[in-house]
Write a protein that holds these residues in place. Sequence first.
Motif, PDB file in Angstrom:
ATOM      1  N   THR A  83      28.961 -42.788  32.536  1.00 54.82           N
ATOM      2  CA  THR A  83      27.822 -42.147  31.888  1.00 54.82           C
ATOM      3  C   THR A  83      28.251 -41.190  30.778  1.00 54.82           C
ATOM      4  O   THR A  83      29.077 -40.313  30.993  1.00 54.82           O
ATOM      5  CB  THR A  83      26.981 -41.371  32.924  1.00 54.82           C
ATOM      6  OG1 THR A  83      26.730 -42.222  34.035  1.00 54.82           O
ATOM      7  CG2 THR A  83      25.673 -40.897  32.323  1.00 54.82           C
ATOM      8  N   VAL A  84      27.650 -41.379  29.610  1.00 55.32           N
ATOM      9  CA  VAL A  84      27.824 -40.484  28.476  1.00 55.32           C
ATOM     10  C   VAL A  84      26.585 -39.598  28.350  1.00 55.32           C
ATOM     11  O   VAL A  84      26.674 -38.398  28.094  1.00 55.32           O
ATOM     12  CB  VAL A  84      28.027 -41.278  27.164  1.00 55.32           C
ATOM     13  CG1 VAL A  84      28.044 -40.375  25.955  1.00 55.32           C
ATOM     14  CG2 VAL A  84      29.281 -42.128  27.237  1.00 55.32           C
ATOM     15  N   GLU A  85      25.420 -40.218  28.558  1.00 52.71           N
ATOM     16  CA  GLU A  85      24.154 -39.510  28.388  1.00 52.71           C
ATOM     17  C   GLU A  85      23.121 -40.155  29.304  1.00 52.71           C
ATOM     18  O   GLU A  85      23.065 -41.377  29.421  1.00 52.71           O
ATOM     19  CB  GLU A  85      23.722 -39.651  26.924  1.00 52.71           C
ATOM     20  CG  GLU A  85      22.420 -39.028  26.559  1.00 52.71           C
ATOM     21  CD  GLU A  85      22.128 -39.251  25.074  1.00 52.71           C
ATOM     22  OE1 GLU A  85      21.090 -39.883  24.790  1.00 52.71           O
ATOM     23  OE2 GLU A  85      22.922 -38.819  24.236  1.00 52.71           O
ATOM     24  N   LEU A  86      22.305 -39.322  29.955  1.00 48.75           N
ATOM     25  CA  LEU A  86      21.245 -39.829  30.818  1.00 48.75           C
ATOM     26  C   LEU A  86      20.006 -38.970  30.610  1.00 48.75           C
ATOM     27  O   LEU A  86      20.070 -37.744  30.737  1.00 48.75           O
ATOM     28  CB  LEU A  86      21.676 -39.797  32.287  1.00 48.75           C
ATOM     29  CG  LEU A  86      20.718 -40.438  33.282  1.00 48.75           C
ATOM     30  CD1 LEU A  86      20.606 -41.944  33.036  1.00 48.75           C
ATOM     31  CD2 LEU A  86      21.175 -40.171  34.706  1.00 48.75           C
ATOM     32  N   ASN A  87      18.906 -39.612  30.267  1.00 51.45           N
ATOM     33  CA  ASN A  87      17.638 -38.924  30.042  1.00 51.45           C
ATOM     34  C   ASN A  87      16.637 -39.387  31.088  1.00 51.45           C
ATOM     35  O   ASN A  87      16.403 -40.591  31.239  1.00 51.45           O
ATOM     36  CB  ASN A  87      17.109 -39.232  28.644  1.00 51.45           C
ATOM     37  CG  ASN A  87      18.074 -38.776  27.576  1.00 51.45           C
ATOM     38  OD1 ASN A  87      18.310 -37.591  27.426  1.00 51.45           O
ATOM     39  ND2 ASN A  87      18.661 -39.721  26.868  1.00 51.45           N
ATOM     40  N   ILE A  88      16.047 -38.433  31.793  1.00 51.10           N
ATOM     41  CA  ILE A  88      15.149 -38.719  32.911  1.00 51.10           C
ATOM     42  C   ILE A  88      13.757 -38.179  32.606  1.00 51.10           C
ATOM     43  O   ILE A  88      13.628 -37.069  32.070  1.00 51.10           O
ATOM     44  CB  ILE A  88      15.661 -38.050  34.208  1.00 51.10           C
ATOM     45  CG1 ILE A  88      17.104 -38.454  34.511  1.00 51.10           C
ATOM     46  CG2 ILE A  88      14.730 -38.319  35.376  1.00 51.10           C
ATOM     47  CD1 ILE A  88      17.270 -39.879  34.939  1.00 51.10           C
ATOM     48  N   LYS A  89      12.736 -38.953  32.972  1.00 51.49           N
ATOM     49  CA  LYS A  89      11.343 -38.485  32.898  1.00 51.49           C
ATOM     50  C   LYS A  89      10.728 -38.668  34.277  1.00 51.49           C
ATOM     51  O   LYS A  89      10.677 -39.781  34.803  1.00 51.49           O
ATOM     52  CB  LYS A  89      10.561 -39.263  31.848  1.00 51.49           C
ATOM     53  CG  LYS A  89      11.016 -38.954  30.445  1.00 51.49           C
ATOM     54  CD  LYS A  89      10.141 -39.615  29.428  1.00 51.49           C
ATOM     55  CE  LYS A  89      10.683 -39.294  28.040  1.00 51.49           C
ATOM     56  NZ  LYS A  89      10.006 -40.030  27.002  1.00 51.49           N
ATOM     57  N   TYR A  90      10.268 -37.554  34.842  1.00 49.29           N
ATOM     58  CA  TYR A  90       9.634 -37.562  36.161  1.00 49.29           C
ATOM     59  C   TYR A  90       8.126 -37.650  35.970  1.00 49.29           C
ATOM     60  O   TYR A  90       7.517 -36.766  35.378  1.00 49.29           O
ATOM     61  CB  TYR A  90      10.016 -36.292  36.924  1.00 49.29           C
ATOM     62  CG  TYR A  90      11.507 -36.166  37.128  1.00 49.29           C
ATOM     63  CD1 TYR A  90      12.133 -36.810  38.175  1.00 49.29           C
ATOM     64  CD2 TYR A  90      12.286 -35.420  36.247  1.00 49.29           C
ATOM     65  CE1 TYR A  90      13.507 -36.709  38.361  1.00 49.29           C
ATOM     66  CE2 TYR A  90      13.660 -35.314  36.422  1.00 49.29           C
ATOM     67  CZ  TYR A  90      14.256 -35.966  37.483  1.00 49.29           C
ATOM     68  OH  TYR A  90      15.617 -35.859  37.654  1.00 49.29           O
TER      69      TYR A  90
END
Length: 171
Positions: A83-90
Amino acid sequence: MKVNVVQKQANGKKCIVCGLKNEFGLKSEFYELENGELLSLCKTGELHQSYPGRVHGGVSSAILDEVIARAIAIKEPGIWGVTVELNIKYKKPVPLEQEIKAIGRITRNTRKIFEGSGEIILENGDIAVTATGKYIKMPIEKISGESLDDDEWTLNITDNDLKEIDIPQNI
């Protein structure tokens, strides 16, 4: 929409997401689907709680990170995503003590890096959490300094293994 399972991916021993011998782990199972996506199935418990009756957001994030990172192995066996970047939307709470279904896919693939997206889907078909991520491609020997032998890495086959899965069309 029904999608056929092509094959099951192996589980680790100690991984927090897929480790079969990790007492705090999710023991997730991963299935490669005929449409090129990867399915993760697990059941959460009270060890994974944040607010009462709810899965911790970090656990949801870990599930999505794993299912997206593993999706590269469908087309490139032996390659792992770091993983370099992880974007999460809850979007909705993820309840405890229910089967968690997550789907991951590759959205962009270059020689060294890939990008992907994924969702956690609740039992009623609602999408609870979404993610997008960027990953570096690496063989396990470069990540951990050792190979995955039978002691650490095993194919967890059961008599009732999944042959097809129903996936909502809204993802």
